[in-house]
Write an enzyme that holds these catalytic residues in place. Structure first.
Site, PDB file in Angstrom:
ATOM      1  N   LYS A  88       0.841  -1.195   0.000  1.00 12.19           N
ATOM      2  CA  LYS A  88       0.000   0.000   0.000  1.00 12.19           C
ATOM      3  C   LYS A  88       0.877   1.246   0.000  1.00 12.19           C
ATOM      4  O   LYS A  88       0.634   2.209  -0.733  1.00 12.19           O
ATOM      5  CB  LYS A  88      -0.942  -0.018   1.221  1.00 12.19           C
ATOM      6  CG  LYS A  88      -2.066  -1.032   1.073  1.00 12.19           C
ATOM      7  CD  LYS A  88      -2.852  -1.287   2.359  1.00 12.19           C
ATOM      8  CE  LYS A  88      -3.878  -2.396   2.124  1.00 12.19           C
ATOM      9  NZ  LYS A  88      -4.674  -2.739   3.293  1.00 12.19           N
TER      10      LYS A  88
ATOM     11  N   ASP B 251     -10.947   3.122   3.935  1.00  7.25           N
ATOM     12  CA  ASP B 251     -11.393   1.733   3.856  1.00  7.25           C
ATOM     13  C   ASP B 251     -12.915   1.650   3.695  1.00  7.25           C
ATOM     14  O   ASP B 251     -13.435   0.589   3.352  1.00  7.25           O
ATOM     15  CB  ASP B 251     -11.028   0.987   5.156  1.00  7.25           C
ATOM     16  CG  ASP B 251      -9.757   0.170   5.016  1.00  7.25           C
ATOM     17  OD1 ASP B 251      -9.530  -0.379   3.930  1.00  7.25           O
ATOM     18  OD2 ASP B 251      -9.010   0.071   6.012  1.00  7.25           O
TER      19      ASP B 251
ATOM     20  N   GLN C 140      -4.778  -1.326   9.521  1.00 10.96           N
ATOM     21  CA  GLN C 140      -4.748  -2.664   8.935  1.00 10.96           C
ATOM     22  C   GLN C 140      -5.393  -3.670   9.881  1.00 10.96           C
ATOM     23  O   GLN C 140      -5.085  -3.700  11.075  1.00 10.96           O
ATOM     24  CB  GLN C 140      -3.296  -3.056   8.613  1.00 10.96           C
ATOM     25  CG  GLN C 140      -3.145  -4.353   7.859  1.00 10.96           C
ATOM     26  CD  GLN C 140      -3.728  -4.328   6.443  1.00 10.96           C
ATOM     27  OE1 GLN C 140      -3.800  -3.277   5.799  1.00 10.96           O
ATOM     28  NE2 GLN C 140      -4.160  -5.471   5.961  1.00 10.96           N
TER      29      GLN C 140
HETATM   30  N1  GUN Z   1      -7.190  -6.651   6.140  1.00  7.45           N
HETATM   31  C1  GUN Z   1      -7.604  -7.416   5.087  1.00  7.45           C
HETATM   32  N2  GUN Z   1      -8.200  -6.654   4.147  1.00  7.45           N
HETATM   33  C2  GUN Z   1      -8.197  -5.388   4.616  1.00  7.45           C
HETATM   34  C3  GUN Z   1      -8.665  -4.165   4.089  1.00  7.45           C
HETATM   35  O1  GUN Z   1      -9.247  -4.072   2.997  1.00  7.45           O
HETATM   36  N3  GUN Z   1      -8.437  -3.065   4.880  1.00  7.45           N
HETATM   37  C4  GUN Z   1      -7.835  -3.138   6.100  1.00  7.45           C
HETATM   38  N4  GUN Z   1      -7.696  -2.014   6.797  1.00  7.45           N
HETATM   39  N5  GUN Z   1      -7.391  -4.273   6.611  1.00  7.45           N
HETATM   40  C5  GUN Z   1      -7.561  -5.383   5.871  1.00  7.45           C
END
Ligand code: GUN
Length: 292
Positions: free
Chosen positions: A53, A120, A97
């Site tokens: 990311k 998100d 996350q």
């Molecule tokens: N963990 C697995 N997928 C995601 C996601 O799309 N966003 C976040 N913040 N954590 C995750």
């Protein structure tokens, strides 16, 4: 022969378009969109996702900040960080996350994020906006699924979709996005009876079950489109490991199109995160009450 929908190619195009928009935004506003990423603990998969990311932010000309905490991090410490990031005008997107360690109440942390910076799309305000079709920031994986589907199906009116999986991160928001497109949507889950016959009626199958090989070829109607959200690491016949989806791709020749794993939904999730960060920065710069 079914078409393979390349998420890698579509994500590259999205990034190229976004780089142009970011460059123009920086030149006009003097603001560089910035994403803050919070990682708690040392889950190896989360480490990989976060690294990607951050790398991809840089690729499109956006900045990022990383905040790392040990798994003994307290909830209040995290809430204080979120409050600081909410108040920082140089931060436009905040991503915590998941999963968080079990000692931390994830929804308390996610609910503390300013909905305008919630890239998100997990905050109840954005969930509510999605469910009422009134804008807001849309969760990244579902947005990626919709963009991939739209490349094959321009109009969902009269189409039947089956979504397998009812998670807040993928299943429910994908279903809401398709419903918003006037698609007829059935949400299935672990307790659904006769999943195979429900799938056989579908023009679209989105599978996010985390179950390798769940969707077999004879579950898929000829010409149907399959979006495979599963990312499963399996041990193959010779003892090596392989990443596979939730559908048996070798049995999908008669489908209209399907997404591969890897190279399908995965790259689109990160591209949509970048899009959301840019949307958040743009609407914050315009002083709007919500992004998207
Ligand atoms: N963990 C697995 N997928 C995601 C996601 O799309 N966003 C976040 N913040 N954590 C995750």
């Amino acid at each position: 022969m079914a078409k393979i929908i390349s998420g890698t190619a579509m994500a590259a195009q999205l990034r190229a378009d976004l780089s142009v928009s970011v460059e123009r935004f920086v030149a006009e506003k003097g603001i560089v969109p910035k994403l803050a990423v919070v990682l708690v603990g040392n889950d190896p998969a989360s480490e990989i996702y976060v690294r990607r990311k951050i790398l991809e932010c840089r690729k499109v000309g956006m900045e990022s900040l990383q905040f790392r905490y040990g798994s003994d991090c307290g909830e209040s410490e995290l809430l204080e960080l979120i409050a600081r990031l909410n108040a920082d005008p140089a931060v436009h997107g905040i991503l915590v996350q998941l999963p968080l360690p079990p000692s931390i109440d994830s929804s308390k942390v996610l609910d503390a994020i300013d909905p305008r910076k919630d890239v998100d799309g997990f905050h109840p305000v954005n969930v509510g906006r999605l469910s009422t079709g009134t804008g807001g920031l849309i969760p990244c994986t579902p947005m990626g699924c919709l963009l991939l589907l739209q490349s094959e199906i321009p109009d969902f009116k009269g189409k039947k979709a089956v979504v397998i999986g009812k998670s807040n991160i993928v299943g429910k928001p994908v279903a809401l996005l398709l419903l918003e497109q006037e698609c007829t949507v059935t949400i299935c889950h672990i307790y659904t009876r006769d999943l195979a016959s429900i799938c056989r009626q579908a023009d679209v199958i989105v599978v996010a079950a985390g179950s390798p090989g769940l969707v077999r070829g004879d579950w898929v109607k000829p010409g149907a489109v399959v979006i495979d959200v599963g990312i499963n690491r399996i041990v193959d016949e010779v003892g090596g490991t392989r990443i596979v989806g939730d559908a048996v791709s070798e049995e999908l020749d008669h489908a209209g199109a399907y997404t591969p794993v890897p190279g399908g939904v995965g790259p689109m999730t990160i591209a949509c995160l970048l899009l959301n960060t840019f949307k958040a920065a743009s609407s914050l710069a315009r002083g709007e009450a919500s992004a998207g």
